[in-house]
Structures are given as structure tokens and as C-alpha cells.
Design a protein around this motif. Structure first.
Motif, PDB file in Angstrom:
ATOM      1  N   ILE A  38       0.661  -1.389  -0.022  1.00 25.39           N
ATOM      2  CA  ILE A  38       0.229   0.156   0.020  1.00 25.39           C
ATOM      3  C   ILE A  38       0.759   1.573  -0.197  1.00 25.39           C
ATOM      4  CG2 ILE A  38      -1.804  -1.037   1.266  1.00 25.39           C
ATOM      5  CD1 ILE A  38      -0.932   0.176   3.984  1.00 25.39           C
ATOM      6  N   ASP A  39       2.233   1.307  -0.519  1.00 30.11           N
ATOM      7  CA  ASP A  39       3.177   2.536  -0.103  1.00 30.11           C
ATOM      8  C   ASP A  39       2.746   3.448  -1.777  1.00 30.11           C
ATOM      9  OD1 ASP A  39       4.512  -0.316  -2.077  1.00 30.11           O
ATOM     10  OD2 ASP A  39       5.834   1.788  -2.465  1.00 30.11           O
ATOM     11  N   PRO A  40       2.442   4.727  -1.409  1.00 26.16           N
ATOM     12  CA  PRO A  40       1.946   5.589  -2.458  1.00 26.16           C
ATOM     13  C   PRO A  40       2.799   5.494  -3.664  1.00 26.16           C
ATOM     14  CG  PRO A  40       2.709   6.870  -0.839  1.00 26.16           C
ATOM     15  CD  PRO A  40       2.397   4.990  -0.283  1.00 26.16           C
ATOM     16  N   GLN A  41       1.879   6.079  -4.584  1.00 27.61           N
ATOM     17  CA  GLN A  41       3.208   6.390  -6.051  1.00 27.61           C
ATOM     18  C   GLN A  41       2.831   7.922  -6.522  1.00 27.61           C
ATOM     19  OE1 GLN A  41       4.044   2.937  -8.262  1.00 27.61           O
ATOM     20  NE2 GLN A  41       4.243   2.831  -5.984  1.00 27.61           N
ATOM     21  N   ILE A  42       3.226   8.384  -7.160  1.00 28.64           N
ATOM     22  CA  ILE A  42       3.717  10.185  -7.200  1.00 28.64           C
ATOM     23  C   ILE A  42       3.889  10.018  -8.953  1.00 28.64           C
ATOM     24  CG2 ILE A  42       4.537  12.688  -6.706  1.00 28.64           C
ATOM     25  CD1 ILE A  42       3.573  11.362  -4.298  1.00 28.64           C
ATOM     26  N   ASN A  43       2.927  10.137  -9.644  1.00 31.21           N
ATOM     27  CA  ASN A  43       2.788   9.951 -10.914  1.00 31.21           C
ATOM     28  C   ASN A  43       3.466   8.816 -11.280  1.00 31.21           C
ATOM     29  OD1 ASN A  43       1.797  12.891 -11.133  1.00 31.21           O
ATOM     30  ND2 ASN A  43       3.151  13.817 -10.822  1.00 31.21           N
ATOM     31  N   GLY A  44       2.708   7.911 -11.010  1.00 30.90           N
ATOM     32  CA  GLY A  44       3.991   6.148 -11.105  1.00 30.90           C
ATOM     33  C   GLY A  44       4.623   6.095 -10.719  1.00 30.90           C
ATOM     34  N   THR A  45       5.660   6.757  -9.743  1.00 28.26           N
ATOM     35  CA  THR A  45       6.837   6.618  -9.306  1.00 28.26           C
ATOM     36  C   THR A  45       6.474   6.351  -7.345  1.00 28.26           C
ATOM     37  OG1 THR A  45       8.223   7.654 -11.067  1.00 28.26           O
ATOM     38  CG2 THR A  45       9.096   7.241  -8.780  1.00 28.26           C
ATOM     39  N   PRO A  46       7.307   5.027  -7.316  1.00 27.50           N
ATOM     40  CA  PRO A  46       6.921   5.386  -5.505  1.00 27.50           C
ATOM     41  C   PRO A  46       7.584   6.203  -4.915  1.00 27.50           C
ATOM     42  CG  PRO A  46       7.534   2.571  -6.634  1.00 27.50           C
ATOM     43  CD  PRO A  46       8.451   4.637  -7.186  1.00 27.50           C
ATOM     44  N   ALA A  47       6.268   6.629  -3.334  1.00 29.77           N
ATOM     45  CA  ALA A  47       6.813   8.025  -3.208  1.00 29.77           C
ATOM     46  C   ALA A  47       8.569   7.637  -2.303  1.00 29.77           C
ATOM     47  CB  ALA A  47       5.826   8.500  -2.569  1.00 29.77           C
ATOM     48  N   ARG A  48       8.272   6.150  -1.818  1.00 30.10           N
ATOM     49  CA  ARG A  48       9.474   6.008  -1.056  1.00 30.10           C
ATOM     50  C   ARG A  48      10.718   6.162  -1.825  1.00 30.10           C
ATOM     51  NH1 ARG A  48      12.707   6.984   2.422  1.00 30.10           N
ATOM     52  NH2 ARG A  48      14.217   4.848   3.074  1.00 30.10           N
ATOM     53  N   SER A  49      10.666   5.498  -2.973  1.00 29.01           N
ATOM     54  CA  SER A  49      11.050   5.682  -4.487  1.00 29.01           C
ATOM     55  C   SER A  49      11.796   7.017  -5.139  1.00 29.01           C
ATOM     56  CB  SER A  49      11.449   4.955  -6.055  1.00 29.01           C
ATOM     57  OG  SER A  49      12.932   4.961  -7.095  1.00 29.01           O
ATOM     58  N   ILE A  50      10.934   8.072  -4.899  1.00 25.40           N
ATOM     59  CA  ILE A  50      11.474   9.433  -4.677  1.00 25.40           C
ATOM     60  C   ILE A  50      12.274   9.853  -3.397  1.00 25.40           C
ATOM     61  CG2 ILE A  50      11.074  12.016  -5.226  1.00 25.40           C
ATOM     62  CD1 ILE A  50       8.380  10.730  -6.708  1.00 25.40           C
TER      63      ILE A  50
END
Length: 333
Positions: free
Chosen positions: A151-163
Motif C-alpha cells: 500500500i505504499d503510495p505512487q506519485i505520478n507512477g513513481t513510488p513515493a519511497r523511491s523518490i
């Protein structure tokens, strides 16, 4: 079609053979797709002893504009389904890749205001916000082949945690190499605005907050506070950890769920077979028509959303009902 002669669909091969046979029939003798699904839904209701409502989308689907995500239009679909269901308890057959947490929050409010007990039946997949939606149930029942998702969120298709990890890596490298190394990392820093970090934090906090709230209020509403808090915290940490799952679409199958002590079971015997059949029939509808999302019950309510790709342009028709779809009128190309 009479119930006694109704074909059974235990595999997708059964469905494809059925389609081949139906193509040979005159229109007046062809099966009605909704009647096939309706019969399956009714048998699930008989087995479970409560009404069933269905929310399913054509998933997986790789087209970037296909409207399969949970969104605000789904509020209308659930409103119709709820208004047509007179009961204190309900089962929701759910097949979805997820979508908007805000729309999901509205759907949860609708369901939990209307029904004292809500159970989710997952025939195949419920990812992301659909997993969060399932957390608002008193119970989740999975087909043996079904799964939930992180359930980790996506920001414009990119994982928020990855950003966030990208910013963190640059920060750590600058600490090691000193300020003189900053020019080398400027192009990477400029790729994202600093405000995006706040957006990522807020999105992560929202998904955790909603999951924790719904598990506390519904799935574990009758449990001792001390014992349920530990279970809920562990479950939310597990589902929201991008660092652990390493991808937003990582399947979380029942064997991974068992140690979490959530109220999730695997369907057996007749229910297992009916969930599989429902999934085959719904997928069959999507394969033969332009529908990509349906809201249905066993009492005549059936409508959905369509998406068509035509040569040179994209056509997205308005939502419409589809109670009389039959195989001879469907597109087999």
C-alpha cells in the motif's frame, strides 16, 4: 438460458470453447453474458447467506489511459449497488489494481454506513488502494491463487519511497564528498522539486493512517485493544514498506499473510470454485466487449465503463448499462 443447462466454467479453456460454440448459434439462441454471471453471483449468495455486490475491472491492462483505477466515478457505482441491497451484511467481490485513496475513503464510508458487516471476496487481485479497501472489511476471503499488494503510495507512477530514497542518497553522498561535489548532483536534484518530499511524506502517512483506522474500526473492532494494536501496527508496517517489497506490484499471497494474524482466509470447496468461475465470466465480458469496469449484483443491476481504442484516435464512451449484452453482438476481433 435455463439454470439446469447452464455451462460451468472451471478454466479459461472452458470459456474459450464456449465462445467458439456460441459463435455458431443464431442470435435468438445465444447466451446472455449477464445471465451467466448473475447465476454465479446467486450461487455465491446462497452459499454465503448474504447479498453480493461486484466491483471489478479489466486488470491487468497496459493501456495508459484506460479508466480502471478506483476513482470518484466509482462512488456512483457503489451508491447504486448499496441502494439496491437491503441487508445488514454484504459480501463485496473485488478485483482492482487500486487507485485514489480519497475515492477509496468515500467508498468505505458508503459501505460502512450502510452495512454492519462487510466482507471482501478476492478472486484474483486487489492491489494498492484496493488492498486498503479490503482492510475496511470484517473479513477477507481469498481464492487460493489470489493476492493482495503493498500500500505504499505512487506519485505520478513513481513510488513515493523511491523518490525519497533518491534525495537521501544524494544527501549522503554530499556528506561524504563535501560541498564541492554539489554541481555534479544538481541535474538530479532539479529533476524533482523540494516540495515533492512533503507530498511523498503526506501520501505515505495517509495510506498508513487509513489502513490503521479501518483495521482498527472494522476487522478488529471486537478485539482487545492491547492485542489488536500490536497486530495492526505490524500489518501496516509490512504492507507499507517499499524497502521490504521493492516494487509496488509485489504479490502478497496467503502464505505471506499468515504470520500477520489478520482475519484473512482462503476459500475452499464450492466457494473456491465459484470465485474462480466469477473471475472467468467477468474476464470473458471484458474480452468480448469494450467494458473495462463493472458494478453488478444478482438482481438486475449491471452497468459499467467502456474504453475503446480506434485507429488514429481514442474513443472513451460514457458509462452505460449493459444488461442485454449477448455473444452474437459482441466484438470477437
Amino acid at each position: 438460458m435455463a439454470t439446469a443447462s447452464r455451462p460451468k466454467f472451471t478454466t479459461f479453456s472452458d470459456w474459450h470453447q464456449f465462445v467458439i460454440e456460441q459463435r455458431q448459434l443464431p442470435p435468438e439462441e445465444a447466451a446472455n453474458l449477464y445471465e451467466l454471471r448473475k447465476n454465479c453471483y446467486s450461487r455465491i449468495e446462497e452459499l454465503r447467506g448474504r447479498p453480493l455486490i461486484v466491483y471489478a475491472v479489466q486488470f491487468p491492462n497496459d493501456h495508459p489511459r484506460v479508466p480502471i483505477s478506483i476513482d470518484q466515478v466509482d462512488v456512483d457505482g457503489f451508491t447504486d449497488l448499496i441502494a439496491a441491497t437491503e441487508s445488514e451484511s454484504v459480501d463485496v467481490l473485488l478485483h482492482s489494481p487500486g487507485g485514489s485513496p480519497e475515492a477509496t475513503e468515500r467508498i468505505v464510508a458508503l459501505l460502512r454506513t450502510a452495512f454492519n458487516t462487510v466482507n471482501f471476496l478476492i478472486p484474483h487481485s486487489a492491489f494498492s488502494a484496493a488492498t486498503m479497501l479490503a482492510f475496511s472489511g470484517n473479513e477477507i476471503v481469498l481464492h487460493p491463487s489470489a493476492c493482495l499488494g503493498p500500500i505504499d503510495p505512487q506519485i505520478n507512477g513513481t513510488p513515493a519511497r523511491s523518490i525519497k530514497r533518491g534525495f537521501e542518497r544524494i544527501r549522503d553522498l554530499l556528506k561524504q564528498e563535501g560541498p564541492e561535489a554539489l554541481p555534479a548532483y544538481i541535474p538530479l536534484i532539479e529533476k524533482y522539486s523540494i516540495e515533492l518530499l512533503e507530498v511523498c511524506d503526506d501520501a505515505e502517512n495517509l495510506s498508513k493512517e487509513l489502513a490503521k483506522q479501518w483495521l482498527t474500526e472494522f476487522m478488529f473492532s471486537d478485539d482487545d485493544a492491547a492485542s489488536k494494536n500490536e497486530v495492526i501496527e505490524r500489518a501496516v508496517d509490512y504492507f507499507s514498506s517499499y524497502d521490504l517489497h521493492k516494487t509496488h506490484s509485489r504479490p502478497i499471497t496467503f502464505n505471506k499473510l499468515q504470520p500477520l494474524s489478520l482475519k484473512i482466509t482462503v476459500a475452499e470447496s464450492d466457494l473456491r470454485d465459484l470465485l474462480r468461475e466469477a473471475h472467468i465470466l467477468i474476464s470473458g465480458l471484458f474480452s468480448l466487449t469494450s467494458f473495462v469496469k463493472v458494478y453488478e449484483n444478482s438482481h438486475g443491476l449491471t452497468w459499467g465503463r467502456q474504453f475503446e481504442v480506434q485507429v488514429g484516435k481514442i474513443q472513451i464512451p460514457q458509462p452505460q448499462s449493459q444488461p442485454q449484452i449477448s455473444l452474437p453482438n459482441a466484438d470477437f476481433n
